[in-house]
Design an enzyme around this catalytic site. Structure first.
Site, PDB file in Angstrom:
ATOM      1  N   ARG A 100       0.933  -1.216  -0.001  1.00  0.00           N
ATOM      2  CA  ARG A 100       0.052  -0.172   0.151  1.00  0.00           C
ATOM      3  C   ARG A 100       0.862   1.260   0.071  1.00  0.00           C
ATOM      4  NH1 ARG A 100      -3.744  -0.314   4.926  1.00  0.00           N
ATOM      5  NH2 ARG A 100      -1.620  -1.370   5.861  1.00  0.00           N
TER       6      ARG A 100
ATOM      7  N   ASN B 168      -6.131  -3.060   2.141  1.00  0.00           N
ATOM      8  CA  ASN B 168      -6.059  -4.384   1.828  1.00  0.00           C
ATOM      9  C   ASN B 168      -7.348  -4.956   2.060  1.00  0.00           C
ATOM     10  OD1 ASN B 168      -3.271  -4.504   1.973  1.00  0.00           O
ATOM     11  ND2 ASN B 168      -3.338  -4.635   4.162  1.00  0.00           N
TER      12      ASN B 168
END
Length: 90
Positions: A18, A36
């Protein structure tokens, strides 16, 4: 502007995916989100020009060096507003 939704599968959680996606999106001038998912994948919503999205797609196919991307699923995404920035969700 176009908006795409990507699902990235493989070893993509717990490896900074990320954060590195945020960095790449910022470098390319892409707006959207990364998060996620409960199934172990990562979801990216990316908004930009066709060229920007193409470059982001290419990056997502490899991901950061520590990740192991097995496959990327790409969908058109209907977004009626222009997003303001790229951010990590969750």
């Amino acid at each position: 502007m176009i908006t795409k939704q990507f699902f990235i599968f493989g070893r993509v959680q717990g490896v900074g995916f990320r954060f590195f996606t945020l960095q790449e999106a910022s470098k390319l001038g892409i707006k959207g989100t990364v998060r996620n998912r409960i199934d172990g994948s990562v979801e990216v919503i990316a908004q930009g020009t066709e060229d920007q999205i193409s470059l982001m797609r290419a990056w997502l196919l490899d991901g950061p060096q520590i990740a192991k991307v097995e496959r990327v699923v790409e969908n058109n995404y209907v977004e009626t507003r222009e997003l303001e920035r790229f951010s990590i969700i969750g």
